[in-house]
Design a protein around this motif. Structure first.
Motif, mmCIF file in Angstrom:
data_model
loop_
_atom_site.group_PDB
_atom_site.id
_atom_site.type_symbol
_atom_site.label_atom_id
_atom_site.label_comp_id
_atom_site.label_asym_id
_atom_site.label_seq_id
_atom_site.Cartn_x
_atom_site.Cartn_y
_atom_site.Cartn_z
ATOM 1 N N ARG A 93 -0.120 -1.184 -7.715
ATOM 2 C CA ARG A 93 0.126 -0.442 -8.959
ATOM 3 C C ARG A 93 -1.185 -0.199 -9.721
ATOM 4 O O ARG A 93 -1.424 0.897 -10.211
ATOM 5 C CB ARG A 93 1.111 -1.223 -9.829
ATOM 6 C CG ARG A 93 1.448 -0.535 -11.131
ATOM 7 C CD ARG A 93 2.505 -1.313 -11.866
ATOM 8 N NE ARG A 93 3.838 -1.057 -11.356
ATOM 9 C CZ ARG A 93 4.606 -0.058 -11.774
ATOM 10 N NH1 ARG A 93 4.171 0.770 -12.685
ATOM 11 N NH2 ARG A 93 5.805 0.127 -11.289
ATOM 12 N N PRO A 95 6.935 6.219 -8.737
ATOM 13 C CA PRO A 95 7.982 6.054 -7.732
ATOM 14 C C PRO A 95 7.630 4.945 -6.747
ATOM 15 O O PRO A 95 6.478 4.806 -6.338
ATOM 16 C CB PRO A 95 8.035 7.415 -7.031
ATOM 17 C CG PRO A 95 7.030 8.271 -7.674
ATOM 18 C CD PRO A 95 6.449 7.591 -8.832
ATOM 19 N N LYS A 96 8.649 4.148 -6.396
ATOM 20 C CA LYS A 96 8.400 2.960 -5.579
ATOM 21 C C LYS A 96 7.841 3.335 -4.205
ATOM 22 O O LYS A 96 6.959 2.664 -3.691
ATOM 23 C CB LYS A 96 9.701 2.177 -5.421
ATOM 24 C CG LYS A 96 9.480 0.797 -4.868
ATOM 25 C CD LYS A 96 10.350 -0.234 -5.548
ATOM 26 C CE LYS A 96 9.862 -1.629 -5.188
ATOM 27 N NZ LYS A 96 10.897 -2.492 -4.683
ATOM 28 N N PHE A 97 8.352 4.450 -3.632
ATOM 29 C CA PHE A 97 7.895 4.805 -2.286
ATOM 30 C C PHE A 97 6.408 5.128 -2.302
ATOM 31 O O PHE A 97 5.666 4.815 -1.384
ATOM 32 C CB PHE A 97 8.700 5.990 -1.744
ATOM 33 C CG PHE A 97 8.316 7.325 -2.330
ATOM 34 C CD1 PHE A 97 7.319 8.095 -1.736
ATOM 35 C CD2 PHE A 97 8.934 7.810 -3.478
ATOM 36 C CE1 PHE A 97 6.959 9.316 -2.272
ATOM 37 C CE2 PHE A 97 8.569 9.021 -4.025
ATOM 38 C CZ PHE A 97 7.580 9.775 -3.418
ATOM 39 N N GLU A 103 -0.402 -5.545 -1.680
ATOM 40 C CA GLU A 103 1.015 -5.683 -1.971
ATOM 41 C C GLU A 103 1.385 -4.688 -3.061
ATOM 42 O O GLU A 103 0.530 -4.230 -3.811
ATOM 43 C CB GLU A 103 1.309 -7.104 -2.457
ATOM 44 C CG GLU A 103 1.422 -8.089 -1.323
ATOM 45 C CD GLU A 103 1.326 -9.505 -1.827
ATOM 46 O OE1 GLU A 103 1.799 -9.749 -2.957
ATOM 47 O OE2 GLU A 103 0.765 -10.345 -1.110
ATOM 48 N N VAL A 104 2.692 -4.402 -3.149
ATOM 49 C CA VAL A 104 3.140 -3.375 -4.079
ATOM 50 C C VAL A 104 2.684 -3.676 -5.504
ATOM 51 O O VAL A 104 2.250 -2.806 -6.245
ATOM 52 C CB VAL A 104 4.677 -3.244 -4.024
ATOM 53 C CG1 VAL A 104 5.177 -2.272 -5.075
ATOM 54 C CG2 VAL A 104 5.093 -2.769 -2.647
ATOM 55 N N ARG A 105 2.752 -4.967 -5.862
ATOM 56 C CA ARG A 105 2.400 -5.340 -7.232
ATOM 57 C C ARG A 105 0.921 -5.043 -7.525
ATOM 58 O O ARG A 105 0.564 -4.565 -8.592
ATOM 59 C CB ARG A 105 2.684 -6.823 -7.444
ATOM 60 C CG ARG A 105 3.262 -7.184 -8.789
ATOM 61 C CD ARG A 105 3.536 -8.672 -8.826
ATOM 62 N NE ARG A 105 2.320 -9.438 -8.569
ATOM 63 C CZ ARG A 105 1.374 -9.626 -9.486
ATOM 64 N NH1 ARG A 105 1.511 -9.122 -10.692
ATOM 65 N NH2 ARG A 105 0.298 -10.321 -9.203
ATOM 66 N N LEU A 131 4.182 3.794 -4.386
ATOM 67 C CA LEU A 131 3.473 2.517 -4.496
ATOM 68 C C LEU A 131 3.399 1.834 -3.132
ATOM 69 O O LEU A 131 2.358 1.307 -2.744
ATOM 70 C CB LEU A 131 4.201 1.591 -5.475
ATOM 71 C CG LEU A 131 3.938 1.822 -6.950
ATOM 72 C CD1 LEU A 131 4.694 0.797 -7.766
ATOM 73 C CD2 LEU A 131 2.454 1.718 -7.235
ATOM 74 N N GLU A 132 4.531 1.870 -2.401
ATOM 75 C CA GLU A 132 4.544 1.226 -1.089
ATOM 76 C C GLU A 132 3.601 1.927 -0.129
ATOM 77 O O GLU A 132 2.857 1.293 0.614
ATOM 78 C CB GLU A 132 5.967 1.227 -0.519
ATOM 79 C CG GLU A 132 6.756 0.039 -1.028
ATOM 80 C CD GLU A 132 8.237 0.182 -0.787
ATOM 81 O OE1 GLU A 132 8.646 1.139 -0.086
ATOM 82 O OE2 GLU A 132 8.996 -0.652 -1.314
ATOM 83 N N GLN A 150 16.557 -2.368 -13.623
ATOM 84 C CA GLN A 150 15.997 -3.063 -12.469
ATOM 85 C C GLN A 150 16.311 -4.564 -12.495
ATOM 86 O O GLN A 150 15.874 -5.298 -11.619
ATOM 87 C CB GLN A 150 14.485 -2.873 -12.432
ATOM 88 C CG GLN A 150 14.065 -1.536 -11.835
ATOM 89 C CD GLN A 150 13.321 -0.697 -12.849
ATOM 90 O OE1 GLN A 150 12.499 -1.209 -13.576
ATOM 91 N NE2 GLN A 150 13.630 0.587 -12.901
ATOM 92 N N PRO A 184 5.916 5.370 -15.223
ATOM 93 C CA PRO A 184 6.776 5.081 -14.076
ATOM 94 C C PRO A 184 6.196 5.709 -12.808
ATOM 95 O O PRO A 184 5.892 6.900 -12.792
ATOM 96 C CB PRO A 184 8.107 5.735 -14.461
ATOM 97 C CG PRO A 184 7.761 6.762 -15.483
ATOM 98 C CD PRO A 184 6.487 6.363 -16.143
ATOM 99 N N ASP A 210 3.186 -1.015 -16.806
ATOM 100 C CA ASP A 210 4.465 -0.371 -16.542
ATOM 101 C C ASP A 210 4.686 0.861 -17.400
ATOM 102 O O ASP A 210 5.756 1.449 -17.392
ATOM 103 C CB ASP A 210 5.610 -1.365 -16.772
ATOM 104 C CG ASP A 210 5.474 -2.564 -15.847
ATOM 105 O OD1 ASP A 210 5.140 -2.331 -14.673
ATOM 106 O OD2 ASP A 210 5.670 -3.696 -16.306
#
Lengths: 398, 330
Positions: B189, B170-172, B184-186, B174-175, A109, B168, B165
């Protein structure tokens, strides 16, 4: 039966070992650990040298490989090279790394990660000689605390806290039994009466009430509001006062006297008791209603037995069978305490100790409490199964 | 004599057949408290859904100097009202409460979804296939159910919050979760981690429940018929068993909703859940503890919604149980 008990005991040892591994893995596999904060301090004025880091790593045994660390925690070995037949064996086997080589690597990343890529200086088995080590948790030695009482044995901490938890949980468990069982029975016997209606509604409210909010409400209603109104009040927290204090109508109370300790005990005990009475009495009521519908209860009534006899002798005995589980599983909580209630009322018991240990990353303390709780739970399960065979002859284990 | 049977008139004015869901709703309506609870929850969900439109202030909008304003105070410069007053940093409590509700309810909802999917799948596999799979899975479930859950919950979330972290995600997802919770994404989490912890320990009871249902359904004729027609295990489980086991699972889910709202609040209250400055009812309650000596009403503001949600979901579960199957006991 003996064969069954023997088999269960063997199984228990297995479960205890697995829970020891799980507890240890949970706290030690996660990256970071006790060194996280230190590394950030490296930039400041009080710079930590590489030698300091090596020393601190050795203190937390982080310079040893995980299986070695685990084995030292579990059984207190290895403690040095193995002497056998006049020779020292495996003395030069590396068991850890004193100075790992770290490299900053850019990962997929694009973030920079610090990774261990090698080792400058190994720790060998012979180096372990003379290092401080516990006798292992399997022998009842839980090592030393890291933060809460630095370098003092964990067992000291536990012994100083345990009586307070037993006092609190024991008292509230007894009270809940004495209140919950009769209330549940009465409510079931008088089903659809006004009492039953009010009682079940209250019990419903009580079991939906979160303990932490209830505790705060208790402090508000019985401590803060009456105190500001000049009425008699109860102290909101801790197990005894430090200085003498005056309560309207009750006079001055000296610290650490019986009166003082009782005053401090009231609120947490009531909070715990009400919450468990609410759920236990609902449980008793449901199981009593179930039993009262059975044929043998009708038979008992048809024989012309007095209603009291039918309820207490025929119905209650069977209604209480599933209740055994609840009572037996209060053994682990007698040790582990009530985390939320103890925290709200700053009660110096085991639950609060666990809470503090987690907050301070005092892993040996947290692991010891978790491990003992798991062992007690496993023992409680066996006791429950054995008690079942005694009180319910229909249950047989072969 | 046989003629008599033939002569029974076949009337055409049977009441129109009610769909099962209509029937359930008709029975559910009889439970007054459950209906009130449903109304309250719908209202709460709507309020949190329109959090941005309803809340007069931003989540972390700080008005310097306006600390601990009384409920109903008006901000002089803009004329906006602090309906519930402000906290120790001058943030509007009413707005924070709404945003917190959005996060707390979303965490509970996602946890219920995830834990029920895991629980139903594992319970169904365990019950349908039996044998050593069943034995192993159920021993694990039983063991985790016997050990006190709060210490485990605390230790896992404490470890995860320190190493966010470690798992893991998946980003989608989290969004998606971030959009649901207006984070916000951060920040999302953290909330997602707590959701996963809650669901990860929460599927046990649903698995036991589902397993019991599957065991009782396994010998029913329609399952036998499906098997005789050559249906595969997965087909029978997903097409025949899960729909037939829906009733207790829905009841279980609504009771779990109550548990998760309380559990998330408890974790955040103890400081091992979602952390400040992200608002949740639990960490707002814990923040009020320091000031309750002077402002005794302060803990009620975040405390009452938690209690209300817990109560409402319990009543809804109760009502659903009565409506779906009067004989059902959980």
């Amino acid at each position: 039966m003996l064969g069954y008990i023997a088999r269960r005991l063997v199984q228990m040892v297995g479960v205890v070992l697995i829970s020891a591994v799980a507890t240890y893995a949970l706290l030690n596999l996660a990256p970071g650990g006790p060194m996280t904060g230190l590394r950030q301090q490296q930039q400041g004025r009080n710079r930590i040298t590489a030698a300091d880091i090596a020393r601190i790593r050795a203190y937390y045994e982080l310079d040893l490989y995980l299986p070695i660390r685990f084995s030292r925690w579990l059984i207190g070995h290895p403690r040095g090279s193995i002497e056998f037949g006049g020779y020292e064996w495996f003395a030069n086997t590396p068991v850890g790394c004193r100075q790992p080589v770290e490299k900053n690597i850019r990962n997929e990343q694009g973030k920079i990660e610090t990774k261990v890529v090698g080792c400058n200086e190994y720790v060998f088995l012979r180096d372990l000689e003379g290092r401080k080590v516990s006798r292992g948790i399997l022998l009842g030695d839980f090592g030393s605390s890291w933060k809460l009482l630095r370098d003092r044995p964990v067992s000291d901490l536990i012994i100083s806290r345990l009586p307070k938890t037993i006092e609190l949980i024991g008292l509230s468990t007894l009270l809940s039994l004495f209140l919950g069982i009769p209330l549940g029975i009465y409510s079931a016997v008088k089903q659809y009466s006004r009492f039953d209606y009010i009682f079940t509604s209250l019990a419903f409210l009580g079991s939906a009430m979160p303990t932490f909010f209830f505790g705060i409400l208790m402090i508000l209603v019985f401590s803060i509001l009456p105190k500001s109104a000049g009425l008699p009040y109860l102290p909101p927290g801790s197990a005894s006062a430090v200085r003498e204090y005056a309560v309207p109508l009750l006079g001055t109370i000296q610290p650490d006297t019986l009166a003082d300790r009782l005053m401090h005990l009231v609120l947490p005990v009531i909070t715990l008791t009400i919450v468990s009475v609410a759920s236990w009495s609902r449980f008793i009521r449901a199981s009593m209603l179930e039993v009262l519908r059975q044929d043998y209860v009708r038979t008992a009534r048809a024989k012309g037995l007095k209603e009291k006899m039918v309820i207490l002798k025929h119905a209650l005995r069977n209604a209480l069978i599933p209740f055994v589980t609840i009572v037996v599983f209060s053994i682990p909580s007698l040790f582990g305490g009530a985390i939320i209630t103890e925290t709200i009322f700053s009660w110096p018991g085991m639950g609060r100790l666990y809470f503090l240990a987690l907050g301070d990353s005092d892993f040996p303390v947290a692991m010891a409490i978790l491990f003992i709780t798991a062992v007690l739970t496993v023992i409680a399960t066996l006791i429950r199964d054995l008690v079942y065979t005694v009180i319910d002859p229909r249950i047989r284990y072969s | 004599m046989t003629g008599q049977v033939d002569s029974i008139p076949i009337s055409n004015d049977y009441p129109e057949e009610e769909s099962p869901w209509k029937l359930v709703f008709r029975r559910f309506r009889k439970h007054k408290l459950a209906m009130i609870s449903l109304g309250i929850m719908v209202l709460l969900f709507l309020i949190t859904l329109f959090a941005r439109q309803i809340a007069p202030f931003e989540v972390d909008e700080i008005t310097v100097g306006n600390y601990f304003l009384k409920p109903g105070s008006v901000q002089e410069t803009t004329g906006r009202v602090h309906f519930l007053g402000t906290d120790n940093l001058g943030r509007d409590l009413f707005s924070r409460l709404i945003y917190a509700g959005r996060i707390s309810l979303t965490v509970a909802l996602l946890s219920v979804l995830i834990s029920n999917i895991i629980g139903v799948t594992i319970g169904a596999i365990s019950g349908y296939y039996g044998g050593w799979v069943d034995n192993l899975l159920m021993r694990i479930v039983e063991f985790f159910l016997t050990i006190p859950s709060l210490p485990i919950l605390l230790i896992i979330s404490a470890m995860l919050l320190k190493n966010q972290d470690a798992i893991p995600i998946p980003k989608f997802f989290l969004e998606f979760a971030g959009k649901l919770m207006l984070l916000e994404v951060r920040e999302a989490r953290q909330a997602v981690l707590i959701t996963l912890v809650l669901a990860g320990l929460g599927w046990l009871t649903s698995a036991q429940l589902m397993r019991g249902m599957v065991l009782s359904l396994r010998n029913q004729t329609f399952v036998e018929a499906a098997r005789a027609m050559g249906g595969s295990g997965a087909w029978i489980i997903f097409r025949h068993m899960i729909p037939n086991a829906m009733a207790p699972i829905i009841v279980d889910a609504s009771l779990n909703m109550a548990n998760y709202v309380v559990a998330e609040a408890a974790l955040s209250f103890l400081g091992f859940g979602i952390q400040e400055p992200i608002p949740t009812w639990g960490n707002m309650l814990s923040a009020t503890q320091a000031y309750m000596l002077d402002m005794p009403w302060l803990p009620l503001i975040p405390g009452l919604p938690i209690f209300l949600c817990s109560l409402a979901f319990n009543y809804i579960g109760d009502g659903l149980r009565d409506a779906l199957d009067p004989r059902l006991k959980l």
